[in-house]
Design an enzyme around this catalytic site. Structure first.
Site, mmCIF file in Angstrom:
data_model
loop_
_atom_site.group_PDB
_atom_site.id
_atom_site.type_symbol
_atom_site.label_atom_id
_atom_site.label_comp_id
_atom_site.label_asym_id
_atom_site.label_seq_id
_atom_site.Cartn_x
_atom_site.Cartn_y
_atom_site.Cartn_z
ATOM 1 C CG ASP A 17 16.267 23.492 -34.607
ATOM 2 O OD1 ASP A 17 15.403 23.875 -35.428
ATOM 3 O OD2 ASP A 17 16.053 23.472 -33.387
ATOM 4 C CG ASP A 41 13.044 20.725 -37.299
ATOM 5 O OD1 ASP A 41 13.919 20.137 -36.647
ATOM 6 O OD2 ASP A 41 12.360 21.661 -36.846
ATOM 7 C CG ASP A 84 2.765 25.996 -35.568
ATOM 8 O OD1 ASP A 84 3.346 26.002 -36.675
ATOM 9 O OD2 ASP A 84 3.372 26.116 -34.491
HETATM 10 P P1 ATP Z 1 12.222 27.473 -33.766
HETATM 11 O O1 ATP Z 1 12.893 26.123 -33.811
HETATM 12 O O2 ATP Z 1 12.973 28.564 -34.383
HETATM 13 O O3 ATP Z 1 11.688 27.811 -32.433
HETATM 14 P P2 ATP Z 1 10.309 26.142 -35.441
HETATM 15 O O4 ATP Z 1 9.228 26.688 -36.321
HETATM 16 O O5 ATP Z 1 11.359 25.322 -36.099
HETATM 17 O O6 ATP Z 1 10.918 27.379 -34.674
HETATM 18 P P3 ATP Z 1 9.818 23.878 -33.774
HETATM 19 O O7 ATP Z 1 9.222 23.844 -32.425
HETATM 20 O O8 ATP Z 1 11.230 23.481 -33.974
HETATM 21 O O9 ATP Z 1 9.588 25.355 -34.307
HETATM 22 O O10 ATP Z 1 8.890 22.994 -34.697
HETATM 23 C C1 ATP Z 1 9.208 22.692 -36.051
HETATM 24 C C2 ATP Z 1 7.955 22.752 -36.911
HETATM 25 O O11 ATP Z 1 7.003 21.772 -36.456
HETATM 26 C C3 ATP Z 1 7.219 24.075 -36.856
HETATM 27 O O12 ATP Z 1 7.731 24.987 -37.792
HETATM 28 C C4 ATP Z 1 5.807 23.657 -37.202
HETATM 29 O O13 ATP Z 1 5.671 23.478 -38.593
HETATM 30 C C5 ATP Z 1 5.689 22.297 -36.553
HETATM 31 N N1 ATP Z 1 5.144 22.383 -35.181
HETATM 32 C C6 ATP Z 1 5.844 22.439 -34.038
HETATM 33 N N2 ATP Z 1 5.042 22.502 -32.959
HETATM 34 C C7 ATP Z 1 3.782 22.469 -33.430
HETATM 35 C C8 ATP Z 1 2.487 22.477 -32.824
HETATM 36 N N3 ATP Z 1 2.347 22.567 -31.505
HETATM 37 N N4 ATP Z 1 1.414 22.414 -33.642
HETATM 38 C C9 ATP Z 1 1.555 22.320 -34.979
HETATM 39 N N5 ATP Z 1 2.733 22.322 -35.604
HETATM 40 C C10 ATP Z 1 3.843 22.381 -34.864
HETATM 41 MG MG MG Z 2 12.945 24.283 -35.102
#
Ligand code: ATP
Ligand code: MG
Length: 460
Positions: free
Chosen positions: A79, A81, A160
């Site tokens: 997705d 963001d 993170d």
């Molecule tokens: P994917 O969607 O492929 O699982 P993602 O990195 O996009 O991976 P998401 O959970 O969609 O993960 O979160 C989007 C972004 O928000 C992350 O890349 C990170 O920068 C931030 N993020 C999400 N969860 C946390 C957390 N628990 N602590 C700190 N930052 C976070």
């Molecule tokens: Mg994501």
């Protein structure tokens, strides 16, 4: 083509990644358009629409997080963001097709049919909050609210991992790398931004995220990032069961379940997700490590299904992960015929598991049916086999049985029998049923002197 090479050229980081927390005083490293591989063609039209409308309204607009990370790695993001300096209400005003959501984080979801683009306002870390009302930290350091708006620099530092803090700017098509994420992408490293101890205390789920990304991307976890996990794993215990359930779906159903499981064990976290399963693994005296072998095969089976584009259901996986505790529980139930004993044990095991991770009913019901099938599949006499084929859980139950058999459980060729039966002609099926002989008389336990009703129901 060579995104990584271009990045490598850019960072010229010889042997490597910094061991210290990234130096952000100097601001982000800006990677120009011709030195990274992300092109607008890789970004969904809807995400581009949102980025442009924000920019045209005078706001900053970046693609961020997994979208940028996965594109730099040449993968397909799940997705997209978006991060902006526009406040949620301002974003909402720009898009008629948007809704405000979230309490812990206030976000805007912009909907385009089935695609949802998530737009978040830049946030600062709690410590830069000077009026103390917008961010809350509980006594143990956990963030409970996180709604302090900030600058893009601040937004990057509360993320993170370094590889998740790269921002693709729609204004100029540059990437703003705040925490040396490019280097860590190049060296395939999961590295926490800031002090890992502190960041895990703020949000213990980050421990699971470290493992999830390491498995998903085939990255290694930097020592400083991995070392505290063993000591802090217990902080996962008070995390709400519903959030834990969301996390286990992401951990086990993203196509890298086996690798994820191995890492969870390496870092001693599996026990906090499935305590009863961990206890069964520890108690397993079998030479072949039957319990763990079964779990690994089940996960491998799901991974293979996913890689072939087949569906996997959380129910199947949960049934597999809790199979050993179910059997342990059943072994303790006396004076009850197998079917009710299984139902009782299933209820007990699920009740215990939901202390750690919730299990919505839409999954617990089919789980129980898959388990139930394991009692029915051996009973093939007469026309039972034919009837079982029509059961809506036959397929899942049979797949489950095959994994049990492959992992070394002694089942006297039952799985193989069912495989033949399915491919047999009608005549052959009759023959196969006949060959089984007469249905064996159910073994009746001698009735204990003062325990009555229960044995009576046993008519297998
Ligand atoms: P994917 O969607 O492929 O699982 P993602 O990195 O996009 O991976 P998401 O959970 O969609 O993960 O979160 C989007 C972004 O928000 C992350 O890349 C990170 O920068 C931030 N993020 C999400 N969860 C946390 C957390 N628990 N602590 C700190 N930052 C976070
Ligand atoms: Mg994501």
């Amino acid at each position: 083509m060579g995104f990584i090479n271009k990045l490598m050229h850019l960072v010229r980081g010889e042997s490597g990644a910094p061991t210290m927390a990234p130096d952000t005083a100097a601001g982000p490293r800006i990677i120009p358009r011709d030195q990274h591989g992300i092109s607008r063609r890789d970004i969904s039209d809807n995400a581009l629409k949102v980025l442009y409308r924000l920019k045209d309204a005078g706001y900053q607009a970046y693609l961020v997080g997994g979208g940028v990370r996965d594109l730099l790695l040449g993968g397909q993001p799940k997705d997209f963001d978006i991060a902006t300096d526009a406040h949620p209400e301002q974003v909402h005003k720009l898009f008629r097709n948007s809704i405000l959501i979230g309490r812990r984080f206030r976000l805007v979801h912009v909907r385009f049919g089935r695609e949802i683009i998530e737009v978040a306002t830049f946030r600062a870390n709690h410590s830069s909050d000077n009026n103390g009302t917008q961010a809350r930290q509980s006594a143990n350091g956990m963030l409970t609210r996180d709604n302090v708006y900030g600058t893009v620099d601040e937004d990057a530092l509360r993320r993170d991992f370094t590889i998740n803090a790269m921002y693709y700017n729609i204004d100029g098509f540059t990437i703003h790398d705040f925490a040396n994420g490019a280097e860590d992408i190049q060296s395939r490293t999961i590295r926490m931004i800031g002090d890992p101890y502190e960041r895990y205390r703020e949000d213990p789920v980050r421990m699971l995220r470290a493992i999830r990304f390491a498995a998903k991307l085939d990255f290694h976890i930097a020592d400083q990032t991995g070392d505290p996990i063993d000591e802090l794993g217990h902080l996962l215990q008070p995390i709400p069961a519903a959030r834990m359930f969301e996390e286990i779906l992401k951990l086990f159903l993203a196509g890298q379940g086996e690798a994820t499981y191995e890492l969870l064990q390496d870092y001693n976290l599996f026990r906090y997700l499935f305590p009863a399963t961990q206890a069964a693994i520890a108690a397993d005296q079998s030479e072949t490590q039957l319990v763990e072998n079964f779990i690994i095969r089940a996960l491998r089976n799901s991974d293979e299904r996913i890689s072939h584009g087949k569906s996997v259901t959380p129910a199947f996986l949960l049934a597999a992960l809790l199979w050993a505790p179910l059997q342990a529980r059943m072994a303790k139930i006396r004076n009850m015929p197998p079917v009710p004993a299984l139902h009782q044990a299933a209820q007990d095991v699920i009740q215990e598991q939901v202390q750690s991770t919730s299990i919505p009913r839409r999954f617990s019901t089919p789980m129980k049916e898959i388990w139930d099938m394991q009692l029915r599949l051996p009973r093939r006499h007469g026309n039972r086999a034919q009837q079982l084929l029509d059961n809506k859980r036959f397929r899942a139950g049979y797949d489950f049985l095959l994994i049990r058999e492959a992992s070394g459980e002694p089942l006297q060729g039952l799985g193989e029998w069912w495989t033949r039966f399915q491919y047999a002609s009608e005549e052959q099926r009759l023959e196969m049923s006949k060959e089984l002989g007469k249905a064996p008389r159910p073994k009746r336990k001698r009735k204990p002197a003062n325990n009555d009703q229960q044995d009576r129901g046993s008519q297998a």
